[in-house]
Design an enzyme around this catalytic site. Structure first.
Site, PDB file in Angstrom:
ATOM      1  N   ASP A  10      31.433 -21.631  38.451  1.00 20.72           N
ATOM      2  CA  ASP A  10      32.338 -21.654  39.621  1.00 20.72           C
ATOM      3  C   ASP A  10      33.806 -21.998  39.333  1.00 20.72           C
ATOM      4  O   ASP A  10      34.405 -22.826  40.047  1.00 20.72           O
ATOM      5  CB  ASP A  10      31.792 -22.624  40.689  1.00 20.72           C
ATOM      6  CG  ASP A  10      30.474 -22.152  41.295  1.00 20.72           C
ATOM      7  OD1 ASP A  10      29.993 -21.083  40.892  1.00 20.72           O
ATOM      8  OD2 ASP A  10      29.939 -22.862  42.168  1.00 20.72           O
ATOM      9  N   ASP A  48      30.522 -18.666  43.345  1.00 20.60           N
ATOM     10  CA  ASP A  48      30.093 -19.034  44.691  1.00 20.60           C
ATOM     11  C   ASP A  48      30.619 -17.926  45.617  1.00 20.60           C
ATOM     12  O   ASP A  48      31.809 -17.579  45.547  1.00 20.60           O
ATOM     13  CB  ASP A  48      30.731 -20.396  45.028  1.00 20.60           C
ATOM     14  CG  ASP A  48      29.867 -21.270  45.918  1.00 20.60           C
ATOM     15  OD1 ASP A  48      28.635 -21.251  45.778  1.00 20.60           O
ATOM     16  OD2 ASP A  48      30.449 -21.991  46.762  1.00 20.60           O
ATOM     17  N   HIS A  50      30.155 -16.693  49.448  1.00 26.11           N
ATOM     18  CA  HIS A  50      29.557 -16.888  50.776  1.00 26.11           C
ATOM     19  C   HIS A  50      30.049 -15.875  51.807  1.00 26.11           C
ATOM     20  O   HIS A  50      31.242 -15.530  51.819  1.00 26.11           O
ATOM     21  CB  HIS A  50      29.934 -18.280  51.310  1.00 26.11           C
ATOM     22  CG  HIS A  50      29.463 -19.425  50.476  1.00 26.11           C
ATOM     23  ND1 HIS A  50      28.157 -19.591  50.082  1.00 26.11           N
ATOM     24  CD2 HIS A  50      30.134 -20.503  49.975  1.00 26.11           C
ATOM     25  CE1 HIS A  50      28.047 -20.710  49.378  1.00 26.11           C
ATOM     26  NE2 HIS A  50      29.234 -21.276  49.286  1.00 26.11           N
ATOM     27  N   HIS A  54      28.876 -18.715  56.770  1.00 24.80           N
ATOM     28  CA  HIS A  54      27.829 -19.399  56.013  1.00 24.80           C
ATOM     29  C   HIS A  54      27.477 -20.754  56.637  1.00 24.80           C
ATOM     30  O   HIS A  54      28.367 -21.488  57.073  1.00 24.80           O
ATOM     31  CB  HIS A  54      28.269 -19.597  54.552  1.00 24.80           C
ATOM     32  CG  HIS A  54      27.147 -19.927  53.630  1.00 24.80           C
ATOM     33  ND1 HIS A  54      26.954 -21.190  53.109  1.00 24.80           N
ATOM     34  CD2 HIS A  54      26.139 -19.165  53.162  1.00 24.80           C
ATOM     35  CE1 HIS A  54      25.873 -21.172  52.336  1.00 24.80           C
ATOM     36  NE2 HIS A  54      25.359 -19.956  52.346  1.00 24.80           N
ATOM     37  N   HIS A  83      34.867 -22.066  52.195  1.00 25.73           N
ATOM     38  CA  HIS A  83      35.312 -21.839  50.821  1.00 25.73           C
ATOM     39  C   HIS A  83      34.605 -20.628  50.229  1.00 25.73           C
ATOM     40  O   HIS A  83      33.501 -20.282  50.650  1.00 25.73           O
ATOM     41  CB  HIS A  83      35.027 -23.081  49.946  1.00 25.73           C
ATOM     42  CG  HIS A  83      33.565 -23.360  49.791  1.00 25.73           C
ATOM     43  ND1 HIS A  83      32.832 -24.039  50.731  1.00 25.73           N
ATOM     44  CD2 HIS A  83      32.683 -23.004  48.827  1.00 25.73           C
ATOM     45  CE1 HIS A  83      31.561 -24.104  50.350  1.00 25.73           C
ATOM     46  NE2 HIS A  83      31.443 -23.470  49.183  1.00 25.73           N
ATOM     47  N   LYS A 108      26.194 -16.360  44.005  1.00 22.13           N
ATOM     48  CA  LYS A 108      25.207 -17.206  44.688  1.00 22.13           C
ATOM     49  C   LYS A 108      25.744 -17.698  46.012  1.00 22.13           C
ATOM     50  O   LYS A 108      26.965 -17.729  46.217  1.00 22.13           O
ATOM     51  CB  LYS A 108      24.825 -18.384  43.792  1.00 22.13           C
ATOM     52  CG  LYS A 108      26.017 -19.252  43.439  1.00 22.13           C
ATOM     53  CD  LYS A 108      25.637 -20.319  42.440  1.00 22.13           C
ATOM     54  CE  LYS A 108      26.834 -21.182  42.107  1.00 22.13           C
ATOM     55  NZ  LYS A 108      27.408 -21.898  43.268  1.00 22.13           N
ATOM     56  N   CYS A 153      27.173 -28.045  41.717  1.00 22.78           N
ATOM     57  CA  CYS A 153      26.624 -26.831  41.096  1.00 22.78           C
ATOM     58  C   CYS A 153      26.249 -27.028  39.638  1.00 22.78           C
ATOM     59  O   CYS A 153      25.265 -26.448  39.165  1.00 22.78           O
ATOM     60  CB  CYS A 153      27.584 -25.674  41.295  1.00 22.78           C
ATOM     61  SG  CYS A 153      27.645 -25.194  43.039  1.00 22.78           S
TER      62      CYS A 153
HETATM   63  C1  VGL Z   1      29.970 -26.171  45.073  1.00 21.28           C
HETATM   64  C2  VGL Z   1      29.988 -27.269  47.068  1.00 21.28           C
HETATM   65  C3  VGL Z   1      29.787 -26.097  47.751  1.00 21.28           C
HETATM   66  C4  VGL Z   1      30.094 -26.265  43.570  1.00 21.28           C
HETATM   67  C5  VGL Z   1      29.763 -24.978  45.725  1.00 21.28           C
HETATM   68  O1  VGL Z   1      30.482 -25.272  42.932  1.00 21.28           O
HETATM   69  O2  VGL Z   1      29.804 -27.355  43.028  1.00 21.28           O
HETATM   70  N1  VGL Z   1      30.072 -27.303  45.743  1.00 21.28           N
HETATM   71  N2  VGL Z   1      29.681 -24.945  47.070  1.00 21.28           N
HETATM   72 ZN    ZN Z   2      29.650 -23.128  48.212  1.00 22.42          ZN
END
Ligand code: VGL
Ligand code: ZN
Length: 202
Positions: A10, A48, A50, A54, A83, A108, A153
């Site tokens: 990410d 990430d 979404h 979401h 996000h 994801k 993550c």
């Molecule tokens: C993440 C919060 C929401 C991460 C992703 O990449 O750690 N944290 N979505």
């Molecule tokens: Zn996320």
């Protein structure tokens, strides 16, 4: 021989300073990650990704505030600021990340009803992303992890990688955390307990 793969988690605009869910110093790790990708033949990135509505977004729950925890069908869920919405600038990889060495990009969190911290399974612990199969087909035994965020993550990916029977090393100098109420310290302890090696990349 143990075959290694590097999983870069990410490194997206929204998780870097100035982004919607900016992780402190999230961008300072990027030059070193670029170097690490050069020295691994198997590299996968996660993104990430979404839909705009979401269910992990506080905005999807009237009256809720970001960083509150609510109960979802699959368990506890932290509510986040919007996000990494599919197709937006925030969801793009950070411009400093050299994505060329990566063979695989795992997206994801695409199901609006289920969050997905882990690169292996969504937060219901059932729905799989296909990453475990890809690693198996490449006969990978040892997974190295870096990226964002240490306490979400990276943590969930490391635990699921252990559950898949892999040797797992998290390279702490190339990770940064969000840290909600001590969640980074808890994450490190959980990973240690699960047999994840916590090391430096040098
Ligand atoms: C993440 C919060 C929401 C991460 C992703 O990449 O750690 N944290 N979505
Ligand atoms: Zn996320």
């Amino acid at each position: 021989m143990t075959r290694d793969a590097l999983l870069v988690v990410d490194i997206q605009n929204d998780f870097c300073p100035g982004g919607a869910l900016g992780v402190p110093e999230g961008d300072v790790i990027i030059p070193r990650i670029n170097q690490l990708m050069q020295s691994h033949t198997l590299v996968a990135l996660t993104q990430d990704w979404h839909p705009a509505d979401h269910h992990s977004f506080a905005s999807a729950h009237p009256g809720a505030q970001p960083y509150e925890t609510i109960s979802m069908s699959y368990g506890e869920q932290v509510l986040w600021p919007d996000h990494c919405v599919q197709g937006t600038q925030g969801a793009e990889f950070h411009p400093d990340l050299d994505t060329r060495p990566a063979q695989l990009i795992v997206r994801k969190g695409t199901d609006r009803a289920i969050d997905s911290y882990s690169a292996f399974r969504e937060n219901d612990h059932r729905t799989r992303t296909g990453l475990a199969g890809w690693l198996r087909e490449h006969e990978v035994r040892h997974l190295l992890l870096c990226g964002l965020a240490t306490d979400f993550c990276v943590l969930w990916s490391a635990l699921d990688a252990r559950a898949e029977g892999l040797e797992v090393t998290v390279l702490l100098d190339v990770c940064r955390g969000i840290d909600l109420d001590g969640s980074v310290a808890r994450a490190l302890e959980e990973m240690r307990q699960a047999g994840v090696r916590l090391e430096e990349s040098s």
